[in-house]
Design a protein around this motif. Structure first.
Motif, PDB file in Angstrom:
ATOM      1  N   LEU A 173      28.849  10.232 -53.821  1.00 26.06           N
ATOM      2  CA  LEU A 173      30.087  10.367 -53.053  1.00 26.06           C
ATOM      3  C   LEU A 173      30.753   9.021 -52.806  1.00 26.06           C
ATOM      4  O   LEU A 173      30.084   7.989 -52.717  1.00 26.06           O
ATOM      5  N   ASP A 174      32.069   9.073 -52.673  1.00 22.05           N
ATOM      6  CA  ASP A 174      32.816   7.875 -52.311  1.00 22.05           C
ATOM      7  C   ASP A 174      33.125   7.983 -50.822  1.00 22.05           C
ATOM      8  O   ASP A 174      32.445   7.386 -49.994  1.00 22.05           O
ATOM      9  N   LYS A 175      34.100   8.811 -50.471  1.00 19.86           N
ATOM     10  CA  LYS A 175      34.332   9.018 -49.039  1.00 19.86           C
ATOM     11  C   LYS A 175      34.698  10.467 -48.708  1.00 19.86           C
ATOM     12  O   LYS A 175      35.182  11.210 -49.574  1.00 19.86           O
ATOM     13  N   SER A 183      35.883  12.469 -52.015  1.00 16.65           N
ATOM     14  CA  SER A 183      36.183  11.826 -53.293  1.00 16.65           C
ATOM     15  C   SER A 183      34.848  11.339 -53.839  1.00 16.65           C
ATOM     16  O   SER A 183      33.930  11.058 -53.071  1.00 16.65           O
ATOM     17  N   ILE A 184      34.745  11.300 -55.160  1.00  8.78           N
ATOM     18  CA  ILE A 184      33.438  10.937 -55.731  1.00  8.78           C
ATOM     19  C   ILE A 184      33.503   9.667 -56.583  1.00  8.78           C
ATOM     20  O   ILE A 184      34.544   9.323 -57.136  1.00  8.78           O
ATOM     21  N   LYS A 185      32.348   9.002 -56.656  1.00 12.31           N
ATOM     22  CA  LYS A 185      32.229   7.783 -57.472  1.00 12.31           C
ATOM     23  C   LYS A 185      31.605   8.090 -58.816  1.00 12.31           C
ATOM     24  O   LYS A 185      31.897   7.447 -59.808  1.00 12.31           O
ATOM     25  N   ASP A 186      30.697   9.069 -58.816  1.00 14.18           N
ATOM     26  CA  ASP A 186      29.943   9.321 -60.041  1.00 14.18           C
ATOM     27  C   ASP A 186      29.317  10.731 -60.009  1.00 14.18           C
ATOM     28  O   ASP A 186      29.236  11.336 -58.938  1.00 14.18           O
ATOM     29  N   VAL A 187      28.898  11.197 -61.171  1.00  7.34           N
ATOM     30  CA  VAL A 187      28.101  12.442 -61.265  1.00  7.34           C
ATOM     31  C   VAL A 187      26.896  12.102 -62.122  1.00  7.34           C
ATOM     32  O   VAL A 187      27.060  11.576 -63.222  1.00  7.34           O
ATOM     33  N   ILE A 188      25.724  12.399 -61.634  1.00  4.53           N
ATOM     34  CA  ILE A 188      24.509  12.077 -62.393  1.00  4.53           C
ATOM     35  C   ILE A 188      23.803  13.369 -62.776  1.00  4.53           C
ATOM     36  O   ILE A 188      23.497  14.195 -61.920  1.00  4.53           O
TER      37      ILE A 188
END
Ligand code: UTP
Length: 271
Positions: A173-175, A183-188
């Motif tokens: 997650l970002d915020k 909002s997201i930073k990445d998906v793993i």
């Protein structure tokens, strides 16, 4: 405006073998109605006008299900049964909105999506994975609202038990944007319990930008030698595309495994 949806259906369905060696799992009845019809009804209610099915030659049964006019006309003429007439009308309604494209080798979800490239008209489109049923609240409809509000791509998200993160795609997650959206930073893809950045998992509803096709065209095979949609989404995130994870309110039912399939019938019969 989101008016088009794509539905990848060309996978092998190995978790439901031996059944899937001869049968399309998406046609299996869930409380008397084929799983794919729940997905189509969700699309219709969300305002989708065109649906693109990605099938393989082995899944031609799905096309036959919707394009069997000669059979219906003959039987209706003979029997004049109102139930059959009603069912045929329903099939005709679906048929009008469906197009078929083919992915004859199951090279991965990303490759399946790429097959729809020349049919996508608007800047964004919806993708639904048919194994993931979401009932009680229309997830696609809510995601379209989120897309309009944040002017961003959207992926459905659900909190999962920390011990099971290695079964899912997991968001970094970002915020927090509000109660239901991040909002997201990445998906793993399938992280270990130790390395998982959260317990928020990706569920099969996506609003994706048309620009993802350029990423998919350049994409090398990833885990298991497959072209994954998640890898293309990661490329979008690296280029600072805004993607929102939406914690949907409906109830998630996994119809891709035998246990999940049985449970989904029981759950839907209680609705
Ligand atoms: P999965 O790989 O999760 O499921 O694909 P599967 O192949 O249907 O079933 P299992 O895991 O072997 O039991 C997710 C979705 O993407 C489609 C599948 O049909 C499913 O709806 N898919 C997958 C494709 O259309 N093409 C592919 O190459 C891979």
């Amino acid at each position: 405006m989101i008016k088009q949806a794509i539905i990848p259906l060309a996978g092998l369905g190995t978790r439901l073998l031996p059944l899937t060696s001869v049968f399309a799992k998406e046609l299996l009845p869930i409380n008397g109605k084929p799983g794919i019809e729940y997905i189509l009804d969700e699309c219709i209610e969300a305002g989708i006008k065109d649906v693109i099915f990605i099938i393989s030659k082995k899944k031609i049964m799905i096309k036959n299900y919707f394009f069997n006019d000669y059979f219906y006309k003959r039987i209706i003429k003979k029997k004049k049964d109102p139930r059959i007439i009603k069912e045929y009308k329903k099939i005709l309604k679906y048929k009008k909105m469906i197009k078929f494209v083919y992915q004859n080798k199951p090279l991965g979800t990303g490759d399946a999506v790429l097959k729809t490239k020349k049919f996508i008209k608007n800047k964004f489109f919806l993708m639904l994975l048919p194994d993931d049923l979401i009932v009680k609240k229309n997830c696609s409809k809510s995601m379209i609202k989120v897309h309009k509000r944040f002017k961003a791509s959207v992926m459905a998200s659900m909190n999962v038990d920390k011990k099971t993160v290695s079964r899912w795609g997991i968001f970094k997650l970002d915020k927090r944007l509000d109660k239901k959206n991040y909002s997201i930073k990445d998906v793993i893809e399938k992280p270990s319990t130790k390395t998982a950045p959260s317990n928020k998992a990706v569920i099969g509803r996506y609003i994706l930008p048309k620009t993802i096709f350029a990423k998919l065209m350049d994409q090398k095979p990833g885990k298991g030698g497959e072209i994954h949609i998640t890898d293309a989404i990661q490329s979008l995130l690296k280029e600072k595309n805004k993607i929102v994870a939406h914690n949907f309110s409906g109830k998630y039912l996994d119809c891709g495994s035998m246990n999940g399939y049985i449970k989904s019938t029981l759950e839907i019969s209680k609705l």
